[in-house]
Write a protein that holds these residues in place. Structure first.
Motif, mmCIF file in Angstrom:
data_model
loop_
_atom_site.group_PDB
_atom_site.id
_atom_site.type_symbol
_atom_site.label_atom_id
_atom_site.label_comp_id
_atom_site.label_asym_id
_atom_site.label_seq_id
_atom_site.Cartn_x
_atom_site.Cartn_y
_atom_site.Cartn_z
ATOM 1 N N GLU A 264 -33.332 60.692 3.937
ATOM 2 C CA GLU A 264 -32.130 61.036 3.165
ATOM 3 C C GLU A 264 -31.532 59.797 2.485
ATOM 4 N N HIS A 265 -32.387 59.034 1.821
ATOM 5 C CA HIS A 265 -31.932 57.780 1.220
ATOM 6 C C HIS A 265 -30.864 57.999 0.154
ATOM 7 N N GLN A 266 -30.824 59.194 -0.441
ATOM 8 C CA GLN A 266 -29.827 59.448 -1.477
ATOM 9 C C GLN A 266 -28.400 59.360 -0.935
ATOM 10 N N ASP A 267 -28.239 59.505 0.380
ATOM 11 C CA ASP A 267 -26.902 59.494 0.969
ATOM 12 C C ASP A 267 -26.514 58.147 1.567
ATOM 13 N N THR A 268 -27.381 57.153 1.452
ATOM 14 C CA THR A 268 -27.018 55.844 1.980
ATOM 15 C C THR A 268 -25.921 55.222 1.122
ATOM 16 N N ASN A 269 -25.050 54.454 1.751
ATOM 17 C CA ASN A 269 -24.005 53.762 0.997
ATOM 18 C C ASN A 269 -24.363 52.289 0.867
ATOM 19 N N ASN A 270 -23.501 51.553 0.186
ATOM 20 C CA ASN A 270 -23.788 50.142 -0.077
ATOM 21 C C ASN A 270 -23.948 49.336 1.200
ATOM 22 N N ALA A 271 -23.106 49.609 2.204
ATOM 23 C CA ALA A 271 -23.190 48.856 3.449
ATOM 24 C C ALA A 271 -24.525 49.111 4.146
ATOM 25 N N GLN A 272 -24.968 50.352 4.156
ATOM 26 C CA GLN A 272 -26.252 50.695 4.783
ATOM 27 C C GLN A 272 -27.411 50.107 3.990
ATOM 28 N N ASN A 273 -27.313 50.137 2.672
ATOM 29 C CA ASN A 273 -28.369 49.535 1.850
ATOM 30 C C ASN A 273 -28.460 48.032 2.081
ATOM 31 N N LYS A 274 -27.311 47.407 2.366
ATOM 32 C CA LYS A 274 -27.337 45.972 2.646
ATOM 33 C C LYS A 274 -28.103 45.699 3.941
ATOM 34 N N ILE A 275 -27.910 46.560 4.929
ATOM 35 C CA ILE A 275 -28.674 46.432 6.186
ATOM 36 C C ILE A 275 -30.167 46.530 5.895
ATOM 37 N N LEU A 276 -30.552 47.513 5.091
ATOM 38 C CA LEU A 276 -31.973 47.681 4.741
ATOM 39 C C LEU A 276 -32.509 46.453 4.026
ATOM 40 N N GLU A 277 -31.727 45.940 3.090
ATOM 41 C CA GLU A 277 -32.158 44.776 2.328
ATOM 42 C C GLU A 277 -32.373 43.576 3.241
ATOM 43 N N LEU A 278 -31.456 43.344 4.162
ATOM 44 C CA LEU A 278 -31.584 42.230 5.094
ATOM 45 C C LEU A 278 -32.741 42.440 6.057
ATOM 46 N N LEU A 279 -32.920 43.668 6.483
ATOM 47 C CA LEU A 279 -33.968 43.992 7.443
ATOM 48 C C LEU A 279 -35.359 43.736 6.874
ATOM 49 N N THR A 280 -35.493 43.830 5.552
ATOM 50 C CA THR A 280 -36.830 43.773 4.942
ATOM 51 C C THR A 280 -37.004 42.622 3.953
ATOM 52 N N ASN A 281 -36.014 41.717 3.825
ATOM 53 C CA ASN A 281 -36.119 40.698 2.769
ATOM 54 C C ASN A 281 -36.998 39.508 3.136
#
Length: 967
Positions: A264-281
């Motif tokens: 359900e990536h369409q429902d992620t918010n900016n804070a959650q996307n930041k977690i994803l970005e950090l987790l995979t950068n």
């Protein structure tokens, strides 16, 4: 791994799904429309990673948005790969962040000692902040705290987008600068020459409000810290900040997970996307797999779903895009009509110039199952009554054609809409269930209990007492109540309670049933005394049972829902008392009053949607579900689309894209998505209804969404009022629908949901009814002081052993501090707290002194939750398909080698002999030994690869010779 299961599942996938499952490496985005097999490809891809690589299950993380979605994904994965599914990290964003906070507390010093704030506490902090800062636009002179709830919601929204007070100030400043540069803001000619144009005056005021909101936000954050609180959104903000600041922590987490999947990536918010970005950068080409569908973004504010696609593309330009277009749920006619509605949106991904690939992310879905198509129906109704009668007649028709009632859904825009159609089904004697998180405070029995609570708090409270005496569970005669209330002794003024407990006054008043009135009066006096000497939790439990209210609730025809509502209230009172040691009955009543004032619900999780008749729920609640027949109600203008919404606070754009607002400042994007989701719940038959006339608002027009569907794609049916159906209450009402705790289907459902624990087994053997009420129904029950003490001991031991596991030493003072923390959270106060504090610290110091060296040398885990174990029906002589899940939390698991473990169970209280533990004495019940045997079965059936080689009971308190005993 069950390779045969994987192979069979693989063969059932279509080419697009196979491409998604096979895309193991690198960033991948899958656009998965409704019914395209989203969960299946997520689980299959995890299975494929484990099959094609040397990755271990615990190196994979799958993030979802609800606990139910996580449980569903794990169950499907277990069906393919077996017990290894329980080693994959599957959970919510908040669950993931909570794990990091708990595992690495040294990186979150600002959060240490703080706890999650309740909704009431959040509003109270906002109110404090409002009084501390100069914000006249947010504080009406007459009622300065009027907008507290609105401001709390705005702050939560800002936090969800990962915006700090400092960044919010920057965003508002940018909005003001952009506004200041707008030309032609003032009238040039006419009587208003030189004055600001109306539209710009509103925008200027909105910017100023946001400037003042920033001050409140800053003061709010300070207030939360001062009170030792944090809110739900802080968890993600804090973890994102820590991962950004501490490279060693970030590397630790990144090295832990090799593959990341997001549902359900369409429902992620900016804070959650930041977690994803950090987790995979750690890599420019990370193994990040996201699944979503911006057409189904119904849990985000406007524009955010499109932003997520842009965000992903910008971050990973080479990401592979896979679009699933085969729908395995609905017929083609339903899909075509749904596509027309969603395609009418003003803003789509292609509208903002995104080029993810040659694939069309907005391509229409194709029904995989052909034949037997039923054209969607637009039900045009003369009136609201006709809309209800049309629904009723349609439900009857489909049921007569063989459609089970639980495969018919009535979907409404708002929770409050369900009552109207539920009344129609009830009067037509059609079994149904309303599935919604309704406010437990509205339940009749809950209101009665709270009224008694309030009467005791305001004792003797004649006005309240006169009301509660009429409650049916007291069993008093209305005539006796009238006599005792109206009787006025000539010689002096007396309260109702005085008259109830005085034999002379009862006789003088002419009471017929003196014994009952006296008994209830004496109970009231006892509860008032109890309120000054016991916790509100204990008072609540005593009132609920001694008054007869709980017995009446369990005997009600809708006892399932009533019990759930009473339990929700009990849990709320228990929680607020634990968070606020020393809370009195008056404090709890004031807390409940605040819940009502700010319309903060006490909710409970609704029952599952299997069995029990026609399902009535909101379109939001139906996300992820499907039904043979779907009827969507009240699809008229202003209700579905073109909704007028007053905004006291209009937040500036918190994300990088804002294309959804129309010239009038209102957008129907979210409404379109919601209706699209509702329509695509239907497998075979779909109805969209509206009434031409409404009693309160007069003439109604169909929603603009209906007018966009070509007449050739639907069938129009007109419904007129059926006089045999009534929603007004003037017609005879059907007998109240049964929704009882003794319903066989409900009991089966509870067993499957709750499972079987060691405590449940022991309770069943002691008394089956004890098991039924305590373990299956889980009726409200306050812990005894001894149980509360035991809970604090267990929690402190977990912290102590976890400290040893990190190689640290722990001093007696630290032991005292840990136990004091958990004892304080337990809610014990006064002399009880002092007594148990001394007892607990003495016991824990001695236990650590005797076993500390062993604990430091032992590899172990504490409070281990074991899942995945089941007891199949053949153990009971029934069908193997009938199974009961086994559940359990193990106090401690010591690893003797790679697979052999020792389970340690802590016990407080008197020490038992070995014969007593094994049930070999006359008075022994054998519960302790049976508990260890249960743990062995639990571990062996969980499939986690452990073998329980030993089981041990550790008595945490010493015997009379100050010796610590183990068996």
């Amino acid at each position: 791994m069950k390779k045969q299961s994987f192979k069979l599942a693989w063969e059932q996938l279509n080419p697009q799904q196979k491409e998604a499952v096979a895309a193991i490496e690198g960033p991948v985005m899958v656009v998965a429309g409704p019914g395209t097999g989203k969960t299946q490809i997520l689980t299959m891809r995890i299975a494929n990673i484990l099959q094609k690589t040397d990755t271990t299950p615990d190196a994979i993380i799958a993030l979802t948005f609800t606990e139910n979605a996580a449980a569903n994904m794990r169950a499907r994965l277990a069906a393919i790969i077996g017990p290894a599914a329980y080693r994959v990290w599957i959970g919510t964003f908040h669950g993931f962040c909570n794990d990091i906070l708990a595992t690495y507390p040294e990186y979150f010093e600002d959060m240490l000692g703080r706890r999650s704030a309740s909704d009431v506490e959040r509003i109270q902090v906002v109110q404090d902040a409002l009084m501390r800062v100069d914000v006249p636009l947010l504080k009406p002179f007459a009622q300065p705290l009027f907008h507290s709830a609105t401001i709390a919601q705005a702050i939560a929204q800002i936090k969800r987008e990962g915006v700090s007070p400092k960044n919010f100030l920057r965003i508002v400043g940018a909005a003001k600068k952009e506004y200041d540069e707008v030309p032609d803001r003032y009238h040039q000619t006419g009587r208003y020459a030189g004055q600001l144009k109306g539209v710009y005056a509103q925008e200027e005021k909105s910017i100023e409000k946001n400037m003042q909101l920033q001050k409140v936000y800053e003061a709010y954050q300070s207030g939360m810290a001062e009170r030792g609180l944090y809110d739900f959104e802080d968890m993600i903000l804090e973890v994102a900040a820590a991962l950004h600041k501490h490279t060693d922590l970030l590397l630790t987490i990144q090295e832990r997970f090799a593959y990341c999947l997001v549902d359900e990536h369409q429902d992620t918010n900016n804070a959650q996307n930041k977690i994803l970005e950090l987790l995979t950068n750690f890599s420019d080409h990370p193994n990040l797999f996201v699944v979503g569908d911006e057409k189904q973004a119904i849990f985000r504010f406007q524009g955010a779903s499109i932003e997520n696609f842009l965000y992903f593309k910008k971050l990973y330009p080479s990401a592979r895009l896979i679009v699933l277009t085969n729908n395995y749920r609905s017929n083609q006619a339903v899909l075509d009509a749904s596509h027309v509605v969603i395609s009418g949106r003003m803003n789509r991904i292609e509208d903002v110039g995104i080029e993810l690939s040659n694939s069309d992310v907005s391509a229409p879905l194709t029904a995989a199952n052909k034949g037997g198509e039923i054209v969607p129906v637009i039900a045009v109704c003369d009136s609201v009554e006709a809309e209800v009668s049309g629904l009723v007649s349609t439900v009857k028709m489909h049921h007569e054609q063989g459609v089970p009632l639980d495969q018919i859904a009535v979907l409404c825009r708002d929770n409050r809409d369900t009552a109207l159609f539920a009344a129609g089904l009830k009067n037509a004697r059609i079994q149904h269930r309303v599935i919604s998180k309704s406010n437990s405070l509205y339940d009749k029995r809950v209101r009665q209990l709270l009224a008694v609570f309030q009467a005791i708090a305001e004792f003797p409270a004649d006005e309240l007492m006169a009301d509660i005496l009429h409650f049916d569970f007291f069993g008093l005669s209305p005539l006796d109540i009238a006599k005792i209330i109206s009787y006025r002794p000539a010689h002096h003024s007396t309260t109702i309670i005085e008259k109830m407990i005085s034999a002379d006054l009862r006789r003088a008043a002419g009471i017929d049933d003196e014994a009952s009135l006296a008994r209830i009066g004496q109970q009231m006096v006892r509860w008032k005394t109890m309120a000054h000497n016991a916790s509100p939790v204990e008072v609540f439990q005593d009132i609920a049972y001694a008054s007869g209210c709980m017995a009446a609730a369990l005997a009600d025809s809708n006892s399932i829902d009533t019990l759930a509502n009473i339990t929700a209230l009990f849990n709320e009172i228990q929680t607020v008392c634990q968070q606020n040691p020393g809370y009195s009955l008056v404090d709890v009543c004031q807390y409940i009053a605040l819940l009502k004032e700010y319309n903060i619900p006490i909710s409970h999780t609704p029952r599952a949607t299997t069995g029990g008749g026609v399902v009535l729920m909101t379109a939001h609640g139906a996300k992820g579900l499907e039904f043979d027949v779907v009827w969507i109600t009240q699809v008229h203008d202003g209700h579905w689309g073109n909704r007028k919404k007053k905004e006291f606070l209009k937040l500036p754009n918190l994300i990088r894209l804002d294309t959804t607002r129309t010239a009038s400042g209102r957008s129907d994007d979210d409404e379109r998505r919601l209706l699209y989701v509702a329509m695509t719940r239907a497998r075979h038959a779909l109805y969209l209804s509206y009434a031409r006339q409404n009693i309160s608002t007069g003439e109604q027009l169909p929603s603009t969404f209906l007018s966009e569907i070509h007449p050739a794609m639907v069938r129009v049916i007109e419904y007129h009022k059926d006089e045999t159906i009534s929603t007004s209450g003037m017609m005879p009402v059907a007998p109240e629908q049964k929704n009882s705790i003794i319903d066989r289907e409900f009991i089966r459902e509870r067993v499957a949901t709750v499972g079987l624990s060691a405590t449940a087994v022991n309770n069943f053997l002691e008394c089956p009814m004890k098991y039924f009420y305590a373990n299956l129904l889980r009726i409200p029950s306050a812990k005894s002081r001894a149980q509360t003490y035991g809970t604090a001991i267990h929690a402190a031991l977990k912290d102590i052993v976890d400290e040893f596991a990190t190689g640290k030493k722990i001093s007696p003072a630290q032991i005292d501090k840990l136990f004091a923390h958990h004892l304080q959270r337990s809610g014990l106060t006064g002399a009880d707290a002092e007594s148990y504090m001394k007892k607990g610290t003495t016991a824990l110091r001695g236990y650590v002194k005797q076993y500390g060296a062993v604990l430091r040398a032992t590899t172990c885990r504490t409070e281990v939750k074991i899942t995945g174990a089941v007891l199949t029906g053949d153990a009971f002589g029934e069908s193997p398909e009938q199974s009961i899940p086994l559940t359990g939390f193990l106090d401690r698991v010591d690893f003797l080698d790679a697979s052999r473990v020792r389970v340690v169970d802590y016990k407080t209280g008197s020490i038992k002999t070995k014969n007593e533990i094994e049930g070999r004495t006359k008075s022994a019940d054998g519960n302790y030994l049976r508990q260890l045997v249960f743990y062995k079965i639990l571990i062996e059936r969980s499939g986690n690869g452990w073998v329980m080689d030993q089981g041990r009971i550790d008595f945490v308190e010493p015997d009379e010779k100050q010796r610590y005993v183990q068996y």
